[in-house]
Enzyme design. Structure first.
Site, PDB file in Angstrom:
ATOM      1  N   MET A  95      19.832 -49.871 -36.352  1.00 40.40           N
ATOM      2  CA  MET A  95      19.357 -50.000 -37.711  1.00 40.40           C
ATOM      3  C   MET A  95      20.424 -49.772 -38.845  1.00 40.40           C
ATOM      4  SD  MET A  95      16.380 -50.897 -37.086  1.00 40.40           S
ATOM      5  CE  MET A  95      15.812 -51.000 -38.830  1.00 40.40           C
ATOM      6  N   HIS A 114      15.994 -60.568 -34.444  1.00 40.89           N
ATOM      7  CA  HIS A 114      15.466 -60.442 -35.796  1.00 40.89           C
ATOM      8  C   HIS A 114      13.868 -60.541 -35.523  1.00 40.89           C
ATOM      9  CE1 HIS A 114      14.703 -59.918 -39.867  1.00 40.89           C
ATOM     10  NE2 HIS A 114      14.048 -61.045 -40.001  1.00 40.89           N
ATOM     11  N   LYS A 177       6.631 -58.865 -27.674  1.00 36.96           N
ATOM     12  CA  LYS A 177       6.193 -59.383 -26.351  1.00 36.96           C
ATOM     13  C   LYS A 177       7.272 -60.745 -26.151  1.00 36.96           C
ATOM     14  CE  LYS A 177       2.084 -59.659 -24.118  1.00 36.96           C
ATOM     15  NZ  LYS A 177       0.491 -59.818 -24.189  1.00 36.96           N
TER      16      LYS A 177
HETATM   17  C1  GRF Z   1      12.809 -55.087 -32.589  1.00 41.78           C
HETATM   18  O1  GRF Z   1      11.412 -55.464 -32.770  1.00 41.78           O
HETATM   19  C2  GRF Z   1      13.993 -56.152 -33.181  1.00 41.78           C
HETATM   20  O2  GRF Z   1      13.455 -57.353 -33.674  1.00 41.78           O
HETATM   21  C3  GRF Z   1      14.509 -55.192 -34.473  1.00 41.78           C
HETATM   22  O3  GRF Z   1      14.307 -54.088 -33.936  1.00 41.78           O
HETATM   23  C4  GRF Z   1      13.144 -53.748 -33.051  1.00 41.78           C
HETATM   24  C5  GRF Z   1      13.641 -52.990 -31.674  1.00 41.78           C
HETATM   25  O4  GRF Z   1      12.882 -52.443 -30.999  1.00 41.78           O
HETATM   26  N1  GRF Z   1      15.688 -55.681 -34.544  1.00 41.78           N
HETATM   27  P1  GRF Z   1      13.254 -51.876 -29.664  1.00 41.78           P
HETATM   28  O5  GRF Z   1      14.003 -50.620 -29.987  1.00 41.78           O
HETATM   29  O6  GRF Z   1      13.899 -52.733 -28.681  1.00 41.78           O
HETATM   30  O7  GRF Z   1      11.981 -51.376 -28.978  1.00 41.78           O
END
Ligand code: GRF
Length: 206
Positions: A95, A114, A177
């Site tokens: 992030m 994304h 998913k």
């Molecule tokens: C994902 O939904 C991705 O699209 C976004 O951040 C989320 C990360 O989820 N960039 P995770 O940490 O892989 O569960």
């Protein structure tokens, strides 16, 4: 691109790491010819770190504090990635926006996922943007990272429907998913040397 040896990945995370898990699983089943050399998190509490440690993957907590700008922070990230001889950087729920320091150090060798069909709905809260706009389809996009926000060359996209009564949570779950198979598929193509970037377009070799 290492079609001979296994591709050396560095994965950057901030949160729960379900995409990291999907990548780990795809490596373990032999679907991707790659190795995760390190997982770097800007958040010491990220559950992704637990997932990595469970598999014996080296983890590095690299927090923002002490850095006045993105360039300084990213310069250290580059050093860490280089120390593990990383070839392809994976942003799996990381992030933070990358500066040119990172982008220039790994040209067309940083992948992001994304949760929308780019170029629509870039930036934060993509799923809520989708619901607010009222589009009927969304999905996920895996793309190479350039110096813009979610603007780099697109590698793969998967479409999901937006249902009438979707909430941000239900739509996010449906998108996640498909993320879990789309991200490993894109990494596999890279690891097999099958992605050629031609300007904005990415050619996928047979
Ligand atoms: C994902 O939904 C991705 O699209 C976004 O951040 C989320 C990360 O989820 N960039 P995770 O940490 O892989 O569960």
């Amino acid at each position: 691109m290492s079609s001979r040896g296994s591709c050396r990945l560095g994965v950057l995370v901030s949160g729960s790491g379900t995409n990291l898990q999907a990548i780990i699983d795809s490596i373990e089943t032999g679907e991707i010819n790659a190795e995760i050399c390190c997982v770097i998190s800007n958040n010491a509490a990220a559950y992704a770190l637990t997932r990595a440690k469970r598999r014996g993957i080296p983890v590095v907590v690299h927090e923002n504090k002490g850095f006045t700008d993105r360039y300084g922070y990213d310069a250290v990230t580059v050093q860490i990635l280089r120390s593990y001889n990383v070839e392809l950087v994976i942003l799996a729920g990381f992030m933070r926006i990358l500066s040119e320091t990172m982008v220039n150090a790994f040209p067309n060798a940083i992948m992001n996922i994304h949760p929308a069909l780019l170029p629509a709905f870039p930036g934060l809260h993509a799923q809520q943007q989708v619901l607010n706009y009222g589009v009927r389809y969304s999905g996920c996009t895996v793309h190479f990272v350039d110096s813009g926000t979610d603007t780099g060359p697109i590698i793969l996209q998967t479409v999901v429907p937006v249902e009438q009564d979707d909430t941000e949570e239900s739509l996010s779950a449906r998108i996640q998913k498909v993320e879990h198979r789309t991200f490993p598929a894109a990494i596999r193509l890279y690891a097999d040397g099958k992605l050629i970037v031609e300007g904005r377009r990415v050619r996928i070799l047979p």
